[in-house]
Design an enzyme around this catalytic site. Structure first.
Site, mmCIF file in Angstrom:
data_model
loop_
_atom_site.group_PDB
_atom_site.id
_atom_site.type_symbol
_atom_site.label_atom_id
_atom_site.label_comp_id
_atom_site.label_asym_id
_atom_site.label_seq_id
_atom_site.Cartn_x
_atom_site.Cartn_y
_atom_site.Cartn_z
ATOM 1 N N LEU A 295 0.835 -1.204 0.000
ATOM 2 C CA LEU A 295 0.000 0.000 0.000
ATOM 3 C C LEU A 295 0.866 1.249 0.000
ATOM 4 O O LEU A 295 1.854 1.324 0.741
ATOM 5 C CB LEU A 295 -0.907 -0.001 1.239
ATOM 6 N N SER A 296 0.484 2.234 -0.800
ATOM 7 C CA SER A 296 1.115 3.553 -0.804
ATOM 8 C C SER A 296 2.596 3.441 -1.159
ATOM 9 O O SER A 296 2.925 3.019 -2.262
ATOM 10 C CB SER A 296 0.894 4.224 0.558
ATOM 11 N N ALA A 297 3.509 3.783 -0.219
ATOM 12 C CA ALA A 297 4.932 3.603 -0.502
ATOM 13 C C ALA A 297 5.227 2.139 -0.779
ATOM 14 O O ALA A 297 6.081 1.809 -1.619
ATOM 15 C CB ALA A 297 5.776 4.101 0.676
#
Length: 204
Positions: A21-23
């Site tokens: 998720l995300s990074a």
């Protein structure tokens, strides 16, 4: 680390997957691009396309608006990341339509990148609705799903989950775990044949 785990636990090298998720989503894209021979597939949740940025300043800019690039240019970034010439990992892209941290335009850029890598026309796809959310799939010549995009309507920045009644009674979901009635983790596990559909039928 992957090689150590595979050798220590007798893991089938054709059944190794990655998600984040995300990074972590951005890192998933990096790993799929740079080690395509290691992973059978990956799930990129609210992430960035590979090559979107090379330093923190550009990362912050890319999170708000990915740079203007053609599908060929996005795809070339992946192809130039390794000397690999064999099959490419399957890619599942997930993003909330109301994500205020990583703009949903990054999902579009990821889609352009990986459909190009797989040699598929971006405009040719099948579309279904899953738990009220739009899912699009791109098939290879064998009829296998190699790229998919799931847009979670109204969701912000996080991982989509679907909590059971028992889980809901235990309290709120953790940070960035957003209950939208659809579990990306379960969907990925099913599509990667890591859990049986029968065993997971009650945990959608």
């Amino acid at each position: 680390m992957v090689t150590r785990m595979r050798r220590s636990h007798g893991v089938d090298p054709a059944r190794i997957f990655i998600t984040g998720l995300s990074a972590g989503g951005a890192m998933t894209a990096v790993m799929l691009a740079t080690y395509p021979e290691v992973f059978a597939g990956g799930g990129i949740i609210a992430g960035l396309p590979f090559g979107a940025a090379s330093d923190v300043r550009h990362v912050m800019a890319a999170m708000k608006k990915p740079r203007a690039s053609t599908p060929q240019e996005w795809g070339d970034l992946v192809r130039s990341a390794s000397a690999h010439t064999g099959r490419r990992p399957t890619v599942s892209i997930w993003h909330g339509t109301h994500d205020g941290t990583v703009a949903v335009a990054n999902a579009d850029a990821l889609l352009s990148q990986w459909t190009n890598v797989h040699g598929l026309p971006e405009a040719t796809f099948a579309q279904t609705v899953v738990a009220g959310h739009c899912r699009r799939t791109w098939l290879n010549k064998k009829g296998e799903v190699v790229v998919e995009l799931t847009l979670i309507e109204g969701m912000g920045h996080g991982t989509p989950v679907r909590r059971t009644k028992a889980q809901a009674s235990a309290g709120d979901a953790g940070p960035f775990m957003l209950d939208v009635g659809l579990s990306s983790s379960l969907h990925l596990a099913r599509s990667w044949d890591l859990v049986s559909r029968r065993a997971s039928s009650n945990r959608r």
